[in-house]
Motif scaffolding. Sequence first.
Motif: not given
Length: 205
Positions: A119, A121-123, A125, A139-141, A148, A150, A153
């Motif tokens: 995404q 915003d650097d998120t 999925e 979800y992660g970054t 990476w 994660l 959720d």
Amino acid sequence: MPTSGDEAIRAAAQRAETTAKRNIPQLADLPIPGDTANLREGPELNDACLALLPLVGVWRGEGEVNYPTIDGPYRFAQQLTISHDGRPFLHHEARSWLLDAEGNVIRPAARETGWWRPQADDTIELLLCHSSGILELFYGTPKSQTTWELGTDAVVRSSTAKEVTAAKRLYGIVAGGDLGYVEERAMVGQPMTPHVSALLHRVVG
């Protein structure tokens, strides 16, 4: 153990002697772009996926699965394919098989398929569907350019699947350019506990 930039470049060049000309099979009559696991071929990687670029490829290797509720640990092998078709997501497909102590195949094991969806915003999925009847939304970054992390959720399961309530995964490119990952799971009444670890070597890309 970390390697220098020069060592990483040398290792990548050596791997490319066998992996650079390989890709996943394609049907020539497909009327839309096929998936590619080789960044040298096919559509350009979408800019949205640049933070995931090191993951693209076909990876094979071995690992260990264990949990307090199973009579393990068990040794397994896996092929992980991460490919793209030029759009802002990656396709994920993993196939595993159990091994005996001598490395012989016992039987096919876990399978999962899904999508990495970075995404703005650097998120990140990560949607995964398991052959065991589990659906997970992670979800992660990016933790760095090559790591990476994660966590789930949401977890949905079929009426015949075992109880899974949460999971975490950490992927990383390690020394020599291999892909390592570890997974923790909370399931069948247990708290978050280490479950799977593996080290995979690039075979395509």
